[in-house]
Design a protein around this motif. Structure first.
Motif, mmCIF file in Angstrom:
data_model
loop_
_atom_site.group_PDB
_atom_site.id
_atom_site.type_symbol
_atom_site.label_atom_id
_atom_site.label_comp_id
_atom_site.label_asym_id
_atom_site.label_seq_id
_atom_site.Cartn_x
_atom_site.Cartn_y
_atom_site.Cartn_z
ATOM 1 N N ILE A 1 -7.100 9.586 1.798
ATOM 2 C CA ILE A 1 -5.806 10.180 1.473
ATOM 3 C C ILE A 1 -5.217 9.527 0.233
ATOM 4 N N LYS A 2 -4.324 10.268 -0.393
ATOM 5 C CA LYS A 2 -3.581 9.756 -1.536
ATOM 6 C C LYS A 2 -2.124 9.682 -1.118
ATOM 7 N N ILE A 3 -1.491 8.543 -1.415
ATOM 8 C CA ILE A 3 -0.067 8.405 -1.139
ATOM 9 C C ILE A 3 0.650 8.046 -2.431
ATOM 10 N N LYS A 4 1.911 8.437 -2.501
ATOM 11 C CA LYS A 4 2.750 8.134 -3.661
ATOM 12 C C LYS A 4 3.791 7.120 -3.219
ATOM 13 N N VAL A 5 3.877 6.019 -3.946
ATOM 14 C CA VAL A 5 4.808 4.946 -3.599
ATOM 15 C C VAL A 5 5.807 4.793 -4.739
ATOM 16 N N LEU A 6 7.053 5.116 -4.444
ATOM 17 C CA LEU A 6 8.121 4.998 -5.437
ATOM 18 C C LEU A 6 8.877 3.706 -5.174
ATOM 19 N N GLU B 1 10.905 0.110 -7.156
ATOM 20 C CA GLU B 1 11.602 -0.346 -8.363
ATOM 21 C C GLU B 1 10.676 -1.059 -9.340
ATOM 22 N N ASP B 2 9.836 -1.942 -8.814
ATOM 23 C CA ASP B 2 8.963 -2.682 -9.717
ATOM 24 C C ASP B 2 7.539 -2.748 -9.178
ATOM 25 N N ARG B 3 6.659 -3.247 -9.998
ATOM 26 C CA ARG B 3 5.232 -3.288 -9.692
ATOM 27 C C ARG B 3 4.928 -4.149 -8.469
ATOM 28 N N ASP B 4 5.581 -5.281 -8.349
ATOM 29 C CA ASP B 4 5.320 -6.182 -7.221
ATOM 30 C C ASP B 4 5.732 -5.554 -5.890
ATOM 31 N N GLU B 5 6.867 -4.887 -5.880
ATOM 32 C CA GLU B 5 7.328 -4.215 -4.662
ATOM 33 C C GLU B 5 6.365 -3.098 -4.272
ATOM 34 N N ARG B 6 5.912 -2.339 -5.251
ATOM 35 C CA ARG B 6 4.958 -1.240 -5.003
ATOM 36 C C ARG B 6 3.654 -1.809 -4.434
ATOM 37 N N LYS B 7 3.170 -2.882 -5.025
ATOM 38 C CA LYS B 7 1.936 -3.513 -4.567
ATOM 39 C C LYS B 7 2.090 -4.012 -3.131
ATOM 40 N N SER B 8 3.242 -4.588 -2.831
ATOM 41 C CA SER B 8 3.523 -5.096 -1.495
ATOM 42 C C SER B 8 3.560 -3.968 -0.462
ATOM 43 N N LEU B 9 4.205 -2.853 -0.806
ATOM 44 C CA LEU B 9 4.267 -1.703 0.107
ATOM 45 C C LEU B 9 2.872 -1.148 0.379
ATOM 46 N N ILE B 10 2.066 -1.010 -0.660
ATOM 47 C CA ILE B 10 0.711 -0.488 -0.488
ATOM 48 C C ILE B 10 -0.107 -1.429 0.394
ATOM 49 N N GLN B 11 0.026 -2.715 0.181
ATOM 50 C CA GLN B 11 -0.709 -3.693 0.987
ATOM 51 C C GLN B 11 -0.265 -3.651 2.440
ATOM 52 N N GLN C 1 -5.532 -0.789 8.884
ATOM 53 C CA GLN C 1 -6.891 -1.299 8.724
ATOM 54 C C GLN C 1 -7.723 -0.375 7.825
ATOM 55 N N ALA C 2 -7.121 0.043 6.735
ATOM 56 C CA ALA C 2 -7.780 0.932 5.788
ATOM 57 C C ALA C 2 -8.301 0.120 4.612
ATOM 58 N N GLU C 3 -8.932 0.806 3.692
ATOM 59 C CA GLU C 3 -9.455 0.170 2.481
ATOM 60 C C GLU C 3 -8.781 0.818 1.278
ATOM 61 N N ILE C 4 -8.256 -0.001 0.371
ATOM 62 C CA ILE C 4 -7.668 0.537 -0.849
ATOM 63 C C ILE C 4 -8.809 0.837 -1.813
ATOM 64 N N ILE C 5 -8.966 2.091 -2.145
ATOM 65 C CA ILE C 5 -10.024 2.504 -3.066
ATOM 66 C C ILE C 5 -9.548 2.354 -4.504
ATOM 67 N N GLN C 6 -8.305 2.778 -4.755
ATOM 68 C CA GLN C 6 -7.804 2.743 -6.118
ATOM 69 C C GLN C 6 -6.279 2.811 -6.104
ATOM 70 N N THR C 7 -5.665 2.142 -7.064
ATOM 71 C CA THR C 7 -4.231 2.308 -7.307
ATOM 72 C C THR C 7 -4.037 2.537 -8.794
ATOM 73 N N ILE C 8 -3.314 3.577 -9.102
ATOM 74 C CA ILE C 8 -2.964 3.895 -10.488
ATOM 75 C C ILE C 8 -1.491 4.285 -10.497
ATOM 76 N N GLY C 9 -0.682 3.511 -11.185
ATOM 77 C CA GLY C 9 0.742 3.813 -11.255
ATOM 78 C C GLY C 9 1.357 3.848 -9.875
ATOM 79 N N ASN C 10 1.970 4.981 -9.545
ATOM 80 C CA ASN C 10 2.622 5.158 -8.246
ATOM 81 C C ASN C 10 1.672 5.638 -7.154
#
Length: 99
Positions: free
Chosen positions: A46-51, A53-63, A70-79
């Protein structure tokens, strides 16, 4: 662990997917998490969009999303983040991998 060749294949499939869920910075609640979990179970990739404020917060939410499912992050690009979780019994009609 997913092989590099599989990640490349998943990125090619994911390129054409639309985001299943849009998560705002403070919008990571139980309903959003259950929808992401259901989508991973049904579609595997699946693809999710994470909006956020900043890059660190976005990275934290995705993690956080990744760890709770218990999924695997395949790729992150922007949001956008592409997540994969193998199904025990994939449904060919729903799985983005088998289509």
């Amino acid at each position: 662990m997913i092989k590099q060749a599989d990640k490349k294949k998943f990125r090619a499939i994911g390129h054409h997917l639309k985001p299943i869920v849009t998560v705002a910075g403070n919008g990571l609640n139980e309903n959003v998490m259950s929808e992401i979990s259901r989508a991973l179970h049904d579609h595997e990739l699946i693809k999710i969009k994470v909006l956020a404020e900043d890059r660190d917060e976005r990275k934290s939410l995705i993690q956080t999303i990744n760890d709770e499912n218990q999924a695997e992050i395949i790729q992150t690009i922007g949001n956008m983040a592409l997540l994969y979780k193998a199904a025990k019994k994939p449904n060919p009609a729903l799985s983005n991998i088998l289509r």
